[in-house]
Design a protein around this motif. Structure first.
Motif, short mmCIF file in Angstrom:
data_model
loop_
_atom_site.label_atom_id
_atom_site.label_comp_id
_atom_site.label_asym_id
_atom_site.label_seq_id
_atom_site.Cartn_x
_atom_site.Cartn_y
_atom_site.Cartn_z
N ARG A 6 -7.28 -35.45 13.46
CA ARG A 6 -7.07 -34.38 14.45
C ARG A 6 -5.61 -34.35 14.90
NH1 ARG A 6 -11.82 -32.18 16.16
NH2 ARG A 6 -13.68 -33.41 15.73
N GLY A 7 -5.05 -35.54 15.17
CA GLY A 7 -3.65 -35.62 15.58
C GLY A 7 -2.72 -35.13 14.49
N GLY A 8 -3.03 -35.43 13.23
CA GLY A 8 -2.22 -34.96 12.11
C GLY A 8 -2.23 -33.46 11.97
N VAL A 9 -3.39 -32.85 12.16
CA VAL A 9 -3.47 -31.38 12.09
C VAL A 9 -2.71 -30.76 13.26
CG1 VAL A 9 -5.04 -29.40 12.16
CG2 VAL A 9 -5.61 -31.39 10.75
N ARG A 10 -2.81 -31.36 14.45
CA ARG A 10 -2.04 -30.85 15.61
C ARG A 10 -0.54 -30.95 15.32
NH1 ARG A 10 -6.01 -33.56 18.66
NH2 ARG A 10 -4.62 -35.36 18.90
N GLU A 11 -0.12 -32.04 14.68
CA GLU A 11 1.29 -32.20 14.34
C GLU A 11 1.73 -31.15 13.32
OE1 GLU A 11 4.15 -34.77 15.15
OE2 GLU A 11 2.98 -33.79 16.72
N ALA A 12 0.90 -30.89 12.33
CA ALA A 12 1.23 -29.85 11.35
C ALA A 12 1.42 -28.51 12.06
CB ALA A 12 0.15 -29.76 10.28
N ALA A 13 0.53 -28.21 12.99
CA ALA A 13 0.64 -26.96 13.75
C ALA A 13 1.92 -26.95 14.59
CB ALA A 13 -0.58 -26.77 14.64
N ARG A 14 2.27 -28.07 15.16
CA ARG A 14 3.48 -28.17 16.00
C ARG A 14 4.74 -27.87 15.22
NH1 ARG A 14 7.50 -31.58 16.62
NH2 ARG A 14 6.60 -33.23 15.33
N VAL A 15 4.85 -28.39 13.99
CA VAL A 15 6.08 -28.22 13.22
C VAL A 15 6.16 -26.88 12.51
CG1 VAL A 15 6.34 -30.72 12.96
CG2 VAL A 15 5.30 -29.39 11.10
N LEU A 16 5.06 -26.14 12.44
CA LEU A 16 5.06 -24.83 11.79
C LEU A 16 5.70 -23.77 12.67
CD1 LEU A 16 1.49 -24.56 10.23
CD2 LEU A 16 3.66 -24.60 8.99
N ARG A 17 6.43 -22.86 12.04
CA ARG A 17 6.93 -21.67 12.73
C ARG A 17 5.75 -20.71 12.92
NH1 ARG A 17 11.33 -22.26 8.69
NH2 ARG A 17 13.10 -23.06 9.87
N ALA A 18 5.88 -19.78 13.84
CA ALA A 18 4.86 -18.74 14.01
C ALA A 18 4.68 -18.02 12.67
CB ALA A 18 5.27 -17.76 15.10
N GLY A 19 3.44 -17.86 12.26
CA GLY A 19 3.14 -17.23 10.98
C GLY A 19 3.13 -18.19 9.81
N GLY A 20 3.52 -19.45 10.05
CA GLY A 20 3.56 -20.45 8.99
C GLY A 20 2.17 -20.85 8.53
N LEU A 21 2.10 -21.41 7.34
CA LEU A 21 0.82 -21.80 6.74
C LEU A 21 0.68 -23.31 6.65
CD1 LEU A 21 0.66 -19.32 3.72
CD2 LEU A 21 -0.60 -19.16 5.89
N PHE A 22 -0.54 -23.77 6.84
CA PHE A 22 -0.91 -25.16 6.61
C PHE A 22 -1.98 -25.17 5.53
CE2 PHE A 22 -3.62 -28.92 7.94
CZ PHE A 22 -2.79 -29.87 7.38
N ILE A 23 -1.75 -25.94 4.47
CA ILE A 23 -2.71 -26.05 3.37
C ILE A 23 -3.24 -27.47 3.36
CG2 ILE A 23 -3.07 -25.88 0.89
CD1 ILE A 23 -0.65 -23.93 0.85
N LEU A 24 -4.55 -27.58 3.49
CA LEU A 24 -5.22 -28.88 3.50
C LEU A 24 -6.12 -28.92 2.27
CD1 LEU A 24 -7.06 -30.41 6.58
CD2 LEU A 24 -7.76 -30.80 4.24
N ALA A 25 -5.79 -29.77 1.33
CA ALA A 25 -6.59 -29.93 0.11
C ALA A 25 -7.06 -31.38 0.04
CB ALA A 25 -5.78 -29.57 -1.13
N ASP A 26 -8.35 -31.58 0.06
CA ASP A 26 -8.89 -32.93 -0.03
C ASP A 26 -10.29 -32.86 -0.61
OD1 ASP A 26 -7.92 -35.66 1.99
OD2 ASP A 26 -9.39 -35.75 0.40
N PHE A 27 -10.78 -34.03 -0.96
CA PHE A 27 -12.09 -34.12 -1.60
C PHE A 27 -13.20 -33.59 -0.70
CE2 PHE A 27 -9.76 -37.74 -3.51
CZ PHE A 27 -9.74 -37.26 -4.81
N ARG A 28 -14.15 -32.94 -1.31
CA ARG A 28 -15.41 -32.62 -0.63
C ARG A 28 -16.27 -33.86 -0.77
NH1 ARG A 28 -18.10 -28.20 -3.73
NH2 ARG A 28 -19.84 -29.01 -2.57
#
Length: 149
Positions: free
Chosen positions: A77-99
């Motif tokens: 959860r903290g890692g996703v919050r950090e990804a959101a923090r460093v993104l500019r408005a309109g920026g994308l976060f791609i999370l690819a991991d095993f199901r």
């Protein structure tokens, strides 16, 4: 995030030669290898760091991604919050991991299922815009794309 030896960033650089790339990984040996392999190429910067404490400024990147490292993060959860923090408005976060495999779904569903990912992303201020289970990966990887408002 979780760049390892930087292979994905090198592939991205082939596609977008004018872009700059920042790789962050908790393993100093991986970062050292990534730096060595791209020595002298000013488009790349590699940092040792934790996903939940990225060594980047607020709103400093257009795209953040993690491929098959999310399940290793101590604080997802903290890692996703950090990804959101460093993104500019309109920026994308791609999370690819095993199901999770069917037998492990009750244990792993909390962070690896579609609904839980959507919740974590939403709580971080990101809106899911796409999800894919690529056939070429045997549908074992879930790719979730989210945009920062």
């Amino acid at each position: 995030v979780g760049c390892g030896t930087g292979r994905l960033l090198s592939r991205a650089a082939e596609r977008w030669p004018q872009a700059s790339f920042i790789g962050v990984d908790a393993a100093s040996a991986m970062v050292a290898e990534a730096r060595h392999a791209r020595e002298g190429d000013g488009r790349f910067r590699f940092e040792v760091g934790d996903a939940a404490a990225l060594p980047l400024d607020d709103g400093s990147v257009d795209l953040a991604c993690t491929t098959v490292s999310f399940h290793h993060w101590a604080d997802q959860r903290g890692g996703v919050r950090e990804a959101a923090r460093v993104l500019r408005a309109g920026g994308l976060f791609i999370l690819a991991d095993f199901r999770p495999p069917l037998m492990l779904q009750p244990v792993m569903r909390a962070f690896h299922g579609s609904r839980s990912r959507r919740r974590i992303l939403r709580d971080a201020g990101l809106n899911v815009v796409a999800e894919h289970r690529p056939l070429r990966l045997g549908r074992t990887v879930l790719v979730t794309v989210a945009r920062k408002s």
